[in-house]
Design a protein around this motif. Structure first.
Motif, PDB file in Angstrom:
ATOM      1  N   VAL A 182      31.517  39.847  33.836  1.00  9.53           N
ATOM      2  CA  VAL A 182      32.630  38.925  34.023  1.00  9.53           C
ATOM      3  C   VAL A 182      33.921  39.734  34.046  1.00  9.53           C
ATOM      4  O   VAL A 182      34.106  40.659  33.258  1.00  9.53           O
ATOM      5  N   ALA A 183      34.796  39.388  34.966  1.00  9.46           N
ATOM      6  CA  ALA A 183      36.020  40.153  35.170  1.00  9.46           C
ATOM      7  C   ALA A 183      37.237  39.266  34.981  1.00  9.46           C
ATOM      8  O   ALA A 183      37.253  38.106  35.388  1.00  9.46           O
ATOM      9  N   GLY A 184      38.255  39.808  34.345  1.00 10.43           N
ATOM     10  CA  GLY A 184      39.490  39.066  34.132  1.00 10.43           C
ATOM     11  C   GLY A 184      40.581  39.985  33.628  1.00 10.43           C
ATOM     12  O   GLY A 184      40.353  41.173  33.378  1.00 10.43           O
ATOM     13  N   GLU A 185      41.760  39.423  33.473  1.00 11.09           N
ATOM     14  CA  GLU A 185      42.873  40.211  32.983  1.00 11.09           C
ATOM     15  C   GLU A 185      42.704  40.505  31.499  1.00 11.09           C
ATOM     16  O   GLU A 185      42.211  39.659  30.753  1.00 11.09           O
ATOM     17  N   PRO A 186      43.087  41.708  31.044  1.00  6.52           N
ATOM     18  CA  PRO A 186      43.006  42.009  29.608  1.00  6.52           C
ATOM     19  C   PRO A 186      43.837  41.007  28.805  1.00  6.52           C
ATOM     20  O   PRO A 186      44.885  40.552  29.251  1.00  6.52           O
ATOM     21  N   GLY A 187      43.352  40.649  27.642  1.00 13.22           N
ATOM     22  CA  GLY A 187      44.081  39.703  26.815  1.00 13.22           C
ATOM     23  C   GLY A 187      43.158  38.912  25.923  1.00 13.22           C
ATOM     24  O   GLY A 187      41.984  39.249  25.736  1.00 13.22           O
ATOM     25  N   SER A 213      40.045  45.285  38.242  1.00 11.66           N
ATOM     26  CA  SER A 213      40.023  46.546  38.981  1.00 11.66           C
ATOM     27  C   SER A 213      38.691  47.266  38.799  1.00 11.66           C
ATOM     28  O   SER A 213      38.164  47.871  39.739  1.00 11.66           O
ATOM     29  N   SER A 214      38.126  47.205  37.588  1.00 14.74           N
ATOM     30  CA  SER A 214      36.825  47.835  37.359  1.00 14.74           C
ATOM     31  C   SER A 214      35.733  47.130  38.157  1.00 14.74           C
ATOM     32  O   SER A 214      34.832  47.777  38.707  1.00 14.74           O
ATOM     33  N   VAL A 268      32.796  44.642  43.894  1.00 16.42           N
ATOM     34  CA  VAL A 268      32.946  43.191  43.874  1.00 16.42           C
ATOM     35  C   VAL A 268      34.241  42.787  44.561  1.00 16.42           C
ATOM     36  O   VAL A 268      35.304  43.369  44.306  1.00 16.42           O
ATOM     37  N   ASP A 269      34.170  41.793  45.427  1.00 13.85           N
ATOM     38  CA  ASP A 269      35.350  41.252  46.101  1.00 13.85           C
ATOM     39  C   ASP A 269      35.837  40.045  45.305  1.00 13.85           C
ATOM     40  O   ASP A 269      35.203  38.992  45.309  1.00 13.85           O
ATOM     41  N   LEU A 270      36.968  40.206  44.598  1.00 15.12           N
ATOM     42  CA  LEU A 270      37.462  39.150  43.716  1.00 15.12           C
ATOM     43  C   LEU A 270      38.714  38.497  44.284  1.00 15.12           C
ATOM     44  O   LEU A 270      39.542  39.158  44.928  1.00 15.12           O
ATOM     45  N   PRO A 271      38.896  37.206  44.011  1.00 15.38           N
ATOM     46  CA  PRO A 271      40.137  36.532  44.415  1.00 15.38           C
ATOM     47  C   PRO A 271      41.286  37.017  43.548  1.00 15.38           C
ATOM     48  O   PRO A 271      41.078  37.591  42.480  1.00 15.38           O
ATOM     49  N   PRO A 272      42.528  36.793  43.985  1.00 12.98           N
ATOM     50  CA  PRO A 272      43.687  37.222  43.183  1.00 12.98           C
ATOM     51  C   PRO A 272      43.698  36.558  41.813  1.00 12.98           C
ATOM     52  O   PRO A 272      43.195  35.452  41.631  1.00 12.98           O
ATOM     53  N   PRO A 305      37.574  34.835  32.343  1.00 10.27           N
ATOM     54  CA  PRO A 305      37.001  35.804  33.272  1.00 10.27           C
ATOM     55  C   PRO A 305      36.007  35.107  34.196  1.00 10.27           C
ATOM     56  O   PRO A 305      35.354  34.140  33.808  1.00 10.27           O
ATOM     57  N   VAL A 306      35.882  35.618  35.401  1.00 13.50           N
ATOM     58  CA  VAL A 306      34.968  35.024  36.382  1.00 13.50           C
ATOM     59  C   VAL A 306      33.729  35.900  36.503  1.00 13.50           C
ATOM     60  O   VAL A 306      33.780  37.116  36.316  1.00 13.50           O
ATOM     61  N   VAL A 307      32.596  35.261  36.804  1.00 12.01           N
ATOM     62  CA  VAL A 307      31.364  36.017  36.989  1.00 12.01           C
ATOM     63  C   VAL A 307      31.490  36.842  38.265  1.00 12.01           C
ATOM     64  O   VAL A 307      31.720  36.308  39.346  1.00 12.01           O
TER      65      VAL A 307
END
Length: 231
Positions: A33-38, A199-200, A206-210, A219-221
């Motif tokens: 899962v990817a997302g902004e740190p926080g 970014s990782s 992986v092609d992620l939306p903004p 975070p999104v899968v």
């Protein structure tokens, strides 16, 4: 076995820590899962493993009993904690960087209820090809080695079926390194949830939306993989 989050939200004192999220992962599976740190990453790791109560939504622990028409109700926090471990969560389960690798192993074995005498530590290090690192400070080992070390120690705990690896990319190194560690853990039969920055995830193809610009956005899968189980 499967952990399922449905509409899970975590509120903070002044603003949300995690906006509603749906997520599921099973033993023998790796989910990135990817997302902004926080706060979102920390809240997700803790609520998914029964270490924090959601403000809304529910967390279920499967499987559904054979023949049942509906899934069981929300899992008890104690049951989730018993089958899961959070690895290197900032401010929660991350070890002191000043500790030596040998000291981290001794502490990890003790927490797992195993003998942690110097001979036990030496044996464990040898089994994991880490003997030459025993005297190094934790902050001196490569990021992928740190992740592999801490994840392996967490997996030593009896009954653990799920691991959450929180932001291994913050320690540097190529994302492919810690992703391979996660895949190996899943191949051993564990369910592994890996949290990383967008970014990782892009480095892993992986092609992620903004991003939406809020640290509370869940975070999104980004990737889901079920490597062949080796045991």
């Amino acid at each position: 076995m499967k952990i399922t989050l449905t509409g899970v939200r975590v509120d903070g004192r002044r603003e949300p820590m995690l906006e509603p999220v749906d997520l599921a992962w099973s033993t023998g599976e790796t989910v990135l899962v990817a997302g902004e740190p926080g706060h979102g990453h920390t809240a997700l790791a803790l609520v998914a493993t029964g270490r924090f109560a959601p403000s809304a939504g529910e967390v279920r622990l499967g499987p559904t009993p054979r023949g049942a028409r509906t899934e069981p109700g929300p899992a008890r926090a104690a049951d989730l904690r018993a089958v899961s471990a959070v690895v290197d969560v900032p401010g929660v389960s991350e070890p002191d960087d000043a500790l030596t690798v040998a000291a981290v192993v001794a502490e990890g074995l003790a927490l797992a209820g195993r003998r942690s005498l110097p001979t036990d530590v030496s044996r464990w290090l040898a089994e994991h090809s880490l003997t030459t690192d025993r005297g190094r400070r934790l902050d001196q080992v490569p990021g992928v080695v740190r992740t592999a070390l801490l994840a392996a120690l967490a997996a030593e705990r009896e009954g653990v079926r799920f691991l959450v690896l929180t932001l291994p990319d913050r320690h540097g190194g190529e994302p492919s390194g810690w992703w391979e560690v996660a895949q190996t853990l899943a191949a051993s039969g564990l369910g592994v949830l890996v949290q990383c920055s967008r970014s990782s995830a892009r480095d892993l193809g992986v092609d992620l939306p903004p991003a939406h610009g809020s640290f509370a956005v869940p975070p999104v899968v980004a990737l889901r993989s079920a490597p062949e189980v080796t045991r």
